[in-house]
Design a protein around this motif. Sequence first.
Motif, PDB file in Angstrom:
ATOM      1  N   MET A  45       0.807  -1.223   0.000  1.00 42.83           N
ATOM      2  CA  MET A  45       0.000   0.000   0.000  1.00 42.83           C
ATOM      3  C   MET A  45       0.840   1.273   0.000  1.00 42.83           C
ATOM      4  O   MET A  45       0.499   2.252  -0.639  1.00 42.83           O
ATOM      5  N   TRP A  46       1.965   1.236   0.728  1.00 41.63           N
ATOM      6  CA  TRP A  46       2.733   2.467   0.925  1.00 41.63           C
ATOM      7  C   TRP A  46       3.761   2.692  -0.173  1.00 41.63           C
ATOM      8  O   TRP A  46       4.431   3.717  -0.190  1.00 41.63           O
ATOM      9  N   THR A 123      -1.505  15.536   5.204  1.00 45.06           N
ATOM     10  CA  THR A 123      -1.158  14.186   4.757  1.00 45.06           C
ATOM     11  C   THR A 123      -1.458  14.034   3.271  1.00 45.06           C
ATOM     12  O   THR A 123      -2.147  14.860   2.680  1.00 45.06           O
ATOM     13  N   ILE A 128      -2.758   5.232   1.535  1.00 49.35           N
ATOM     14  CA  ILE A 128      -2.249   5.396   2.893  1.00 49.35           C
ATOM     15  C   ILE A 128      -1.923   6.880   3.051  1.00 49.35           C
ATOM     16  O   ILE A 128      -1.184   7.431   2.254  1.00 49.35           O
ATOM     17  N   LEU A 130       0.134   9.309   4.085  1.00 48.15           N
ATOM     18  CA  LEU A 130       1.465   9.612   4.625  1.00 48.15           C
ATOM     19  C   LEU A 130       1.554  11.108   4.910  1.00 48.15           C
ATOM     20  O   LEU A 130       0.983  11.905   4.179  1.00 48.15           O
TER      21      LEU A 130
END
Lengths: 167, 443
Positions: A45-46, A123, A128, A130
Motif C-alpha cells: 500500500m505504501w 497528509t 495510505i 502519509l
Amino acid sequence: MGLFLRLVDGLNICVGRVVGWVMIFIMMVTVYDVMARKLFNAPVMWAFDLSVQLFALHFMITAAYALLYNEHVSIDIFKDRLSVRGQAVLDIVSFIVFFFPFVIALLVYGWDFAARSWATRETSWGIIALPVYYIKTVIPITAVLLILQGTATTIRLIETARTGVVK
Amino acid sequence: MSGELLTVLMFAGLLVGLLMGHPLAFVLGGLALIFAYLGPGPQVFGIIINRIYSQMDNYILIAVPMFILMARLLSDSGVTENMFHALRLMLGRVRGGLLFATIAISVVLAATTGVIGASMTVMGVLALPSMVKYGYQKELSTGVIAAGGSLGILIPPSIMLVILGSYAQISVGQLFAAALGPGLLLAGLYALYCGVITFFRPDLGPPVSEDELGQTNRAEILKLVIKMAFPPIVLVIGVMGSIFAGWATTTEAASVGAFLTFLMVIAYGKFSWSMLQDAVSATARTTSMVLFVIVGATAFTGVFVAIGGTRIVSGYLDGLGLGPWGVFFLMMLIVFILGMFLDWLGIVLICLPIFLPIATANGFEPLWFVMMTAIVLQTSFLTPPFGYALFYLEGVAPPGVTLGHIYRGVIPFIILIIIGSGLCIIFPQIITWLPTVIFSSYR
C-alpha cells in the motif's frame, strides 16, 4: 574562509553520496511491490506514496551537489572566449542576477509553504495517508544547501577575478 | 509594463542569461523571480512553489533516474564496451562495416540507455579510433557517431519521452510506441546513406582487413555476441514489452529494468562497491540536473502564463494568417533554431507548454505533434554552434580529428533528419501505426 569552503564542499559531497542511495532504495521498493502484486496478489500500500516522496527528496537535496560538480547544463561557447578573470566576473554577475534571487525566493516561499503544511499536519491523498510536511520541508533545506554552495562558488570566483588564478 | 513588452523582455532575458553561460535551471528560475516583480507581483511565487511541488509529487518522473541508473550501471561496469566489441566483430567484414556497426550499436545502446551521453562516449572512445585507423573518412565517421548517438534520446526507452509524456499529459507507453517507427526510420536513413556513399566511394569506408579478423573465427564471434549483446537486448525488449503489454507502468518497468541490469552486472562479474557508489552518485547528479531544469522551467512558465505570455504568443501566431500548417512549420522552425543554442530539455520545457495548446487548437493531434517535436529535436544535438553530440565527441576524439571534421560530418545527417521529419508528415502512420495497434485506448 578556507575552512568555510571546505565545510560547504564536504557537506554537499556527503549529502550527495549518501542521498544518492535513496534511488537504490526506491528501486528495491518498486521491485518488491511489483513482485508482491503480480506473484502474491498482495500490493504494498505504501510503495507508491513512499517512492514519490523519496524521489522528491533525492533530486531536490542533491541539487547543490550537482552545482558543486558543475553538472547543470549551461552554454559556454561565448564565455570561453573571455579571459579567466573576465569569465569569473561574468559568472559573479550571473550568480547575483539569476542564482541568488531564485534560491532566496525558494527559501522564503518554500519556508511559508512548508510551515502551512506543518501547521495542519497535512497528509497525502493516497491510499495510505502519509504525512507530506516532511517532504515539503525539503524545499527550504534544498534552498539553504544551494545558498551555501552558491556562496562558496562565488567566493572562489571573486578570488579568481582578483588574482586571475582558477581555484 | 504591458504584457507584450514583458513577454518580449522575458525571452530577451533568457537569451542573455544563456549566453552568459549560467546554468539553465537558475537562469529560468532567476528570470521567473525578476518578472514576477515586474509583472504580476511577487505573491505569484506562492503559486509557483505549489507548481514546483507538483513536479516533486510526480510518479512518472521516477522513471528518469531509473533509466539513467540503468545506463550508468551498463557503461560503468564495461558491459556496453563488451557489447560494442562483439557487434563490431560481427559486422567487420562488410564494406563500410564499421559505419553499419556504429549505427546498429547506437540503436541497441539507445534502446538500453535512454540518454545520449553514455552511448556517445562509448562510441567516441571505441569506434572512432578504429575507424580512423582503418582509413575511414573522418567527416563520415564523426557524423555517424554523433547522429547515431543522438538516437539514444529518441528510441525508447528514453528520458526525453518520459518528460514529454509527463508534460503533455500523454501516456508514456504510447509515446514509446510512437517513437519506435521514427527512431528506426532515422537509423535506416543513416544506414542507407552510409551504404550508398561507400558503394560509390569505397575509399571512404573500407572493410576491416582479413588478418585483423582472422584471429577470431565465426563460432567465437557468435559466442561473444550471444554472451555480450544478447542479455542487454533481451532486457530492453522485456522492459518495453511489459510497458506495451500493459503489465507495468513505465516507472515500474524502469525500476525492474534497473534491478535486472544490476543483477546482470553481478553475473558478468563486474560488480564492485566503488563502481556502484560511482553509479549512484553520478545518477544523483544527472537526475538533479535534469529535474532542476524542470523546477526552473516550471517557475519560468508559471510567471510567463501569469503575464499573459502564452495568450500573446498564440494571438501573434494567429495574426500572421499562416493557416494551421504554416503555424506548424513555424513552430518546428523555432524548435530547430533553438536547437542550435539549447539542448532538448530546455526546448521541451520552454516551448511545449506554449506550442502544444496552439497545435491542438489548430487541429493537430497531440501525440503526433509531440513526436514531430521529438524528431526535430534530434537536430539540437548536431547543429553548431551548440550541440551536445559535437561536444561529447570533441571531448573524446583521438588526435587528428578536429571540431571542423565533426561540424562538416554532421551536415548530411541534419539533412537526413529533416527528410525523416518530412516523411513523418507525409506518412503520419510511421508515428501513429504502432500506438494504434498496441493501445486500444488510443483511437
